[in-house]
Design a protein around this motif. Structure first.
Motif, PDB file in Angstrom:
ATOM      1  N   VAL A   1      66.585  17.874 -58.235  1.00 51.45           N
ATOM      2  CA  VAL A   1      68.113  17.469 -58.183  1.00 51.45           C
ATOM      3  C   VAL A   1      68.692  18.869 -58.730  1.00 51.45           C
ATOM      4  N   ALA A   2      69.794  19.314 -58.172  1.00 50.97           N
ATOM      5  CA  ALA A   2      70.567  20.523 -58.890  1.00 50.97           C
ATOM      6  C   ALA A   2      71.299  19.772 -60.240  1.00 50.97           C
ATOM      7  N   GLY A   3      70.829  20.110 -61.222  1.00 49.70           N
ATOM      8  CA  GLY A   3      71.514  19.399 -62.440  1.00 49.70           C
ATOM      9  C   GLY A   3      70.417  18.755 -63.367  1.00 49.70           C
ATOM     10  N   LYS A   4      71.055  18.574 -64.532  1.00 47.15           N
ATOM     11  CA  LYS A   4      70.189  18.145 -65.755  1.00 47.15           C
ATOM     12  C   LYS A   4      70.604  17.059 -66.379  1.00 47.15           C
ATOM     13  N   GLY A   5      69.551  16.251 -67.018  1.00 45.49           N
ATOM     14  CA  GLY A   5      69.973  15.287 -67.957  1.00 45.49           C
ATOM     15  C   GLY A   5      70.077  13.717 -67.076  1.00 45.49           C
ATOM     16  N   VAL A   6      70.873  12.988 -67.641  1.00 47.76           N
ATOM     17  CA  VAL A   6      71.038  11.427 -67.140  1.00 47.76           C
ATOM     18  C   VAL A   6      71.510  11.510 -65.704  1.00 47.76           C
ATOM     19  N   PRO A   7      72.563  12.250 -65.842  1.00 49.76           N
ATOM     20  CA  PRO A   7      73.174  12.172 -64.264  1.00 49.76           C
ATOM     21  C   PRO A   7      72.209  12.551 -63.299  1.00 49.76           C
ATOM     22  N   ALA A   8      71.533  13.771 -63.570  1.00 47.81           N
ATOM     23  CA  ALA A   8      70.472  14.031 -62.619  1.00 47.81           C
ATOM     24  C   ALA A   8      69.475  13.171 -62.392  1.00 47.81           C
ATOM     25  N   ALA A   9      68.719  12.412 -63.566  1.00 47.19           N
ATOM     26  CA  ALA A   9      67.901  11.526 -63.568  1.00 47.19           C
ATOM     27  C   ALA A   9      68.279  10.516 -62.457  1.00 47.19           C
ATOM     28  N   ILE A  10      69.605  10.059 -62.743  1.00 47.48           N
ATOM     29  CA  ILE A  10      70.079   8.684 -61.971  1.00 47.48           C
ATOM     30  C   ILE A  10      70.219   9.174 -60.486  1.00 47.48           C
ATOM     31  N   TYR A  11      70.678  10.509 -60.324  1.00 48.01           N
ATOM     32  CA  TYR A  11      70.924  11.114 -58.883  1.00 48.01           C
ATOM     33  C   TYR A  11      69.457  11.061 -58.205  1.00 48.01           C
ATOM     34  N   MET A  12      68.324  11.477 -59.128  1.00 49.66           N
ATOM     35  CA  MET A  12      67.152  11.670 -58.577  1.00 49.66           C
ATOM     36  C   MET A  12      66.699  10.095 -58.311  1.00 49.66           C
ATOM     37  N   ALA A  13      66.844   9.053 -59.010  1.00 51.20           N
ATOM     38  CA  ALA A  13      66.520   7.620 -58.817  1.00 51.20           C
ATOM     39  C   ALA A  13      67.065   7.108 -57.423  1.00 51.20           C
ATOM     40  N   VAL A  14      68.437   7.750 -57.331  1.00 50.40           N
ATOM     41  CA  VAL A  14      69.189   7.019 -56.089  1.00 50.40           C
ATOM     42  C   VAL A  14      68.526   7.553 -54.999  1.00 50.40           C
ATOM     43  N   THR A  15      68.277   9.043 -55.047  1.00 52.74           N
ATOM     44  CA  THR A  15      67.598   9.803 -53.782  1.00 52.74           C
ATOM     45  C   THR A  15      66.067   9.339 -53.556  1.00 52.74           C
ATOM     46  N   ARG A  16      65.485   8.987 -54.699  1.00 54.18           N
ATOM     47  CA  ARG A  16      64.102   8.439 -54.375  1.00 54.18           C
ATOM     48  C   ARG A  16      64.142   7.114 -53.750  1.00 54.18           C
ATOM     49  N   THR A  17      65.082   6.119 -54.243  1.00 54.95           N
ATOM     50  CA  THR A  17      65.107   4.894 -53.595  1.00 54.95           C
ATOM     51  C   THR A  17      65.791   5.054 -52.236  1.00 54.95           C
ATOM     52  N   MET A  18      66.677   5.723 -52.083  1.00 55.19           N
ATOM     53  CA  MET A  18      67.211   5.896 -50.614  1.00 55.19           C
ATOM     54  C   MET A  18      66.181   6.313 -49.505  1.00 55.19           C
ATOM     55  N   ILE A  19      65.484   7.493 -50.117  1.00 57.97           N
ATOM     56  CA  ILE A  19      64.257   7.741 -49.149  1.00 57.97           C
ATOM     57  C   ILE A  19      63.420   6.896 -48.784  1.00 57.97           C
ATOM     58  N   ARG A  20      63.002   6.068 -49.787  1.00 57.18           N
ATOM     59  CA  ARG A  20      61.980   4.949 -49.603  1.00 57.18           C
ATOM     60  C   ARG A  20      62.451   3.972 -48.492  1.00 57.18           C
ATOM     61  N   ALA A  21      63.992   3.711 -48.778  1.00 55.11           N
ATOM     62  CA  ALA A  21      64.668   2.842 -48.035  1.00 55.11           C
ATOM     63  C   ALA A  21      65.012   3.404 -46.607  1.00 55.11           C
ATOM     64  N   LEU A  22      65.200   4.531 -46.519  1.00 57.19           N
ATOM     65  CA  LEU A  22      65.311   5.190 -45.107  1.00 57.19           C
ATOM     66  C   LEU A  22      64.009   5.425 -44.196  1.00 57.19           C
ATOM     67  N   PHE A  23      63.135   5.733 -45.236  1.00 57.32           N
ATOM     68  CA  PHE A  23      61.748   5.788 -44.141  1.00 57.32           C
ATOM     69  C   PHE A  23      61.244   4.484 -43.968  1.00 57.32           C
ATOM     70  N   ARG A  24      61.693   3.579 -44.181  1.00 55.10           N
ATOM     71  CA  ARG A  24      61.458   1.963 -43.675  1.00 55.10           C
ATOM     72  C   ARG A  24      61.924   1.425 -42.421  1.00 55.10           C
ATOM     73  N   GLU A  25      63.115   2.460 -42.464  1.00 56.40           N
ATOM     74  CA  GLU A  25      64.055   2.259 -41.021  1.00 56.40           C
ATOM     75  C   GLU A  25      63.508   3.459 -39.989  1.00 56.40           C
ATOM     76  N   ASP A  26      63.198   4.330 -40.381  1.00 57.48           N
ATOM     77  CA  ASP A  26      62.866   5.666 -39.515  1.00 57.48           C
ATOM     78  C   ASP A  26      61.848   6.397 -39.973  1.00 57.48           C
ATOM     79  N   SER A  27      60.785   6.533 -39.158  1.00 54.22           N
ATOM     80  CA  SER A  27      59.828   7.516 -39.895  1.00 54.22           C
ATOM     81  C   SER A  27      60.021   8.838 -39.606  1.00 54.22           C
ATOM     82  N   GLU A  28      60.879   9.249 -38.921  1.00 52.86           N
ATOM     83  CA  GLU A  28      60.873  10.821 -38.656  1.00 52.86           C
ATOM     84  C   GLU A  28      61.790  11.377 -40.030  1.00 52.86           C
TER      85      GLU A  28
END
Lengths: 641, 326
Positions: free
Chosen positions: A457-484
């Protein structure tokens, strides 16, 4: 010593020393000046006295010469008998107190007698005595008082002599030659008048010459005629004294004196060698000389007394000055001492210690005011510091939270799929002090497909951490729907870019590996392309595919890439924290070194590979603090799977 | 004056007792002049017991104006006199039968002192000039000198002082190097102001102080006289070895008799006189003895100038116990 003293002591000492120097100079100069003045005064006084005494002696001389000439005149011009001569002599001696004795010596006798005759009238025990020097073997004809006027043809003063004829005293004689009154000058005899030198000595002794001063008289030959040392009288001449002392200066002085000069000169007394002054003046016409001696002590004692008075007053003044200086310097240093105490209190942490506020507008008052200002500023500064520290502590806490969030979301158990032996996987995330927002992830899609994700994530600190958490969660969720992977990134970008007010974005690489066939499909959202380490030994980056950073803009779609992983091939994913790892001088670890390191470690397990790279980075950094997280993930298809 | 009287009193008393008997141990020595360092040897012999250890009880009588040593010896008021050789010969001339018992000063100290600024650069310049001169016996060597040199000054009598010279009443004066000459210097005269000539340098020096007594006394008391002479010479030897103490002793005599004089003058006198008493390497004479040749020469000179008319053999004049022993 000076440094050990306080200001008051030092000021007092300096004032004391300075004052002493000034006092010394003043005393010295005034001693010099007053000595000169006193010497001049003494010179004037002594010279005047010497002249006056010389005049008195001159008067004595004149009275004696007049008497002798008078008798001679009478005897020469009148047909006097011996008895008449005696009567005349008696009258002269009686009437003239300066005349000690008088004689008339005739070589051929007087009218009435043809024998040599020399009636002599002299003072003896208060009355006048008469005797004839022609009788009793005295032989007056060989005496200076007789032969000198005879040979010189003129009246003379004899040198002083110890009289054996009549008086038995030290005397000098004025002797007038007698000639026949018939025009033809034929020597008949002499008429004499004596002066007792005891009288002269008495006159000299009565002079006001001070306690140690004295006078002396020299005859024409330099013979000491009168002196306080009786031994010198008639025995020494000033030249014999000079000879005995080997003193040419005294000899020269003697010549000046007997040559009728007068003067005032430094002088050393004959016996006691006392430094003195000598005033001298001629007496009479015969080259006699009077000397008056004044010990220098008379001058120096007055100068010394003056000096002592000055020193006494100086010391008294000093004492007063010292008191004043002490008082002043104490009044100056009192607020300083209070300031000192306040400073100590301040240094001890008491910011509320009272600061003295001396009145006035001097340097010390300014110092106190500055000190008070400093105390106030310090208080404000410390308040601010406390606030800042609190804020910093809060930030620190937030960072800890961010780090906790970051780490909590990552799979940290290795091996993650202990039941499977067809793959090997290992990852590490080392957060920087300020969490950078790196992440990695992997998970299985079904039995045969494994998703690998790495992002930053471009950025640091808590916002970056939260953004990273969101990103990771969304990636996981998205791969459940589409494996491409490309599609996942497209969807992810859409989601994140939407309403992205914060302007944050993330670089992501994700891949899906078919564990059976080794096919690996991937997409890259602006992340460092991972490296493939072939079992055969080649190292290559995954072929690049188009793709922009994720979450910034809703932009062009991500492209898909594919490659085949053979058993034993290793896929190495990493963030820029690896290649941008800095040593103490700011030098980067770099791609080349990373690749070299990977090549060295390619035979090892993924676990050892990651740890090996990590060790290489740690050596490179050599303790330098890293600004970015360091994240690495290694995946390998097992051989023979 | 009082002291002088007392000494004379003692002298008279001693003379009175001595005239009754032949002097045995009492010896009265009379000096030709006032006390001064010229006689230090006799003071020393008396003070340090040199006379006493020879059994002599010596009285020293100072001379001076009005006291004639020869007369005192002739009159029996003194036993021995210190006399210049010329004075002793003159005493003989006048019928005083004195004999020489010791010769103390063998070398002459007479000199002529002249004012340089009166144009006297050498003694020839004294022709026709006023020169003050002692009388009789002391003038003989000077007259001898002037006679030989063919110089004819105008002589003015000189007695006991050189005042006439100091007052420029004469152009030159007679002087003893050890006495008058230094007296002139002590009157502030610088030696450079003077032209001086020693008679002995011109070959006219004659022996000076000797010890003399009447021939009858010597004959009657040969051993006393011999002992006295020997002790006197021993006194001089002591003086030569103890000059400072000798000066102290001399000054005591001066002060006691009110004789004017100072220590530096006495020192000059002693140091100038001693080489005339004790011979140096080149000198022909012997310490304490009158040399035959010097006697003959002196007698001849005095005879030539008509001062004496004597036919007096050396052996008669010069007494010694060896030749005159009874």
């Amino acid at each position: 010593m000076l440094r050990r003293l306080g200001i008051a002591g030092r000021m007092s000492l300096l004032v004391l020393v300075g004052g002493a120097v000034i006092l010394g100079v003043v005393v010295g100069v005034s001693a010099h000046v007053s000595r000169g003045m006193l010497e001049r005064e003494l010179e004037a006084k002594a010279t005047a006295l010497a002249t006056s005494v010389a005049n008195r002696l001159d008067a004595v001389e004149r009275s004696i010469t007049r008497s002798a000439v008078g008798i001679a005149h009478a005897v020469e011009n009148l047909p006097v008998s011996r008895e008449q001569v005696v009567t005349l002599l008696q009258a002269v001696v009686r009437d003239n107190p300066d005349v000690y004795g008088a004689a008339a010596a005739f070589q051929g006798g007087v009218p009435g007698t043809s024998r040599a005759t020399c009636p002599y009238v002299y003072r003896h025990e208060g009355s006048l005595a008469v005797k004839d020097l022609a009788e009793g073997g005295y032989r007056f004809q060989i005496r200076d008082w007789y032969t000198l006027p005879m040979e010189l043809g003129q009246p003379v003063w004899t040198e002083p002599y110890y009289d054996e004829g009549g008086g038995g005293i030290v005397m000098a004689t004025y002797s007038v030659p007698l000639s026949t009154g018939t025009g033809e000058t034929r020597f008949r005899g002499v008429v004499t008048c004596d002066v007792s030198l005891a009288g002269i000595s008495g006159l000299i002794a009565s002079l006001p010459l001070g306690e140690a001063g004295y006078g002396f008289v020299l005859s024409a030959d330099g013979t000491v005629v009168s002196h306080r040392v009786k031994q010198y009288i008639m025995n020494e001449t000033i030249f014999s004294l000079a000879e005995a002392r080997g003193d040419p200066t005294l000899h020269a002085l003697g010549l000046r004196m007997v040559h009728g000069e007068s003067g005032f000169v430094p002088f050393t007394t004959f016996t006691t060698k006392t430094p003195s002054f000598l005033a001298f003046a001629p007496v009479g016409a015969e080259g006699w000389s009077l000397g008056l001696v004044f010990p220098k002590e008379a001058v120096t004692s007055r100068v010394r007394a003056l000096g002592q008075t000055q020193i006494l007053f100086g010391i008294a003044g000093f004492a007063g000055l010292l008191v004043v200086v002490l008082a002043i310097s104490r009044s100056i240093t009192r607020p300083l001492r209070h300031l000192d105490a306040a400073t100590r209190a301040l240094a001890g942490g008491n910011l509320d210690a009272p600061v003295p506020e001396p009145g006035g507008n001097d340097e010390v008052a300014h110092l106190a005011a500055s000190f008070a200002q400093m105390q106030r500023d310090l208080r404000i500064h410390i308040d601010q510091l406390q606030a800042t520290t609190a804020a910093k502590e809060r930030i620190e806490r937030e960072l800890q939270i961010a780090r906790a969030i970051q780490l909590a979301l990552l799979p940290k158990t290795f091996p993650p799929f202990p039941e499977r032996n067809d793959l090997e996987i290992y990852a590490v995330l080392e957060p920087a002090r300020e969490v950078g927002g790196d992440f990695y992830d992997f998970f299985l899609l079904g039995e045969d497909r494994l998703v690998l994700v790495i992002g930053d994530v471009a950025g640091k600190g808590v916002p970056a951490a939260i953004y990273m958490a969101v990103t990771r969660t969304m990636i996981r969720a998205l791969f459940r729907e589409d494996s491409e992977p490309a599609e996942v990134l497209n969807r992810l970008n859409q989601e994140l870019a939407e309403d992205n007010d914060s302007g944050m974005f993330v670089t992501v690489f994700c891949a899906v590996v078919d564990l059976r066939g080794g096919e690996c499909r991937y997409a890259n959202g602006g992340h460092n392309p991972p490296l493939v380490i072939r079992a055969s030994g080649e190292l290559e980056p995954v072929p690049s595919v188009s793709g922009y950073v994720v979450g910034a803009i809703e932009g062009p779609p991500f492209a898909s890439g594919a490659l085949i992983l053979a058993p034993g091939d290793t896929l190495f994913l990493y963030t820029d924290g690896v290649v941008e790892c800095m040593d103490r001088a700011g030098g980067l670890y770099g791609d080349a070194r990373t690749r070299e390191r990977l090549m060295d470690l390619r035979q090892t397990s993924c676990n050892d590979l990651i740890k090996g790279v990590r060790e290489g980075l740690r050596r490179h950094a050599d303790g330098a603090e890293q600004s970015d997280d360091i994240t690495m993930l290694a995946f390998r298809l097992a051989r023979g799977a | 004056m009082g002291r002088r009287l007392s000494i004379t009193g003692v002298l008279v008393a001693v003379a009175a007792t001595a005239s009754a008997e032949v002097p045995a141990t009492h010896v009265r020595l009379v000096l030709p002049w006032r006390h001064q360092a010229q006689f230090a040897g006799y003071y020393a012999a008396l003070k340090h017991g040199l006379y006493a250890q020879d059994g002599l009880d010596v009285t020293i009588v100072g001379g001076g104006p009005g006291r004639d040593a020869v007369e005192l010896v002739r009159g029996g008021q003194a036993d021995v006199a210190v006399l210049p050789l010329s004075a002793a010969l003159l005493a003989r001339e006048h019928g005083g039968p004195v004999v020489n018992v010791a010769q103390v000063v063998n070398r002459s100290n007479l000199m002529l002192v002249a004012w340089r600024n009166r144009g006297i650069r050498r003694l020839k310049d004294l022709e026709g000039r006023r020169v003050s001169m002692w009388q009789e016996e002391l003038s003989a060597p000077f007259l001898d000198f002037f006679g030989e040199e063919g110089i004819k000054p105008i002589f003015v009598p000189q007695y006991f002082s050189v005042e006439l010279f100091l007052r420029r009443g004469v152009d030159a004066c007679a002087a003893m190097e050890y006495n008058e000459y230094h007296g002139i210097l002590q009157a502030g005269v610088d030696p450079s102001q003077l032209t001086v000539a020693r008679l002995r340098d011109a070959g006219f020096g004659i022996p000076e102080d000797g010890l003399y007594c009447l021939e009858s006394v010597a004959r009657g008391n040969p051993y006393v006289v011999a002992r006295f002479a020997a002790a006197s010479l021993a006194g001089w030897r002591w003086v030569a070895d103890h000059q400072d103490e000798a000066l102290d002793l001399t000054m005591e005599y001066l002060r006691h008799d009110h004789v004017p004089g100072n220590r530096s003058h006495m020192r000059w006198m002693l140091t100038t006189l001693l080489p005339s008493i004790f011979p140096s390497a080149g000198d022909q004479w012997t310490f304490g003895r009158l040399r035959h040749e010097d006697y003959d020469r002196t007698l001849a000179r005095l005879t030539d100038h008509g001062v004496v008319h004597l036919n007096l053999p050396f052996e008669v004049f010069c007494w010694s116990t060896e030749t005159h022993a009874p």
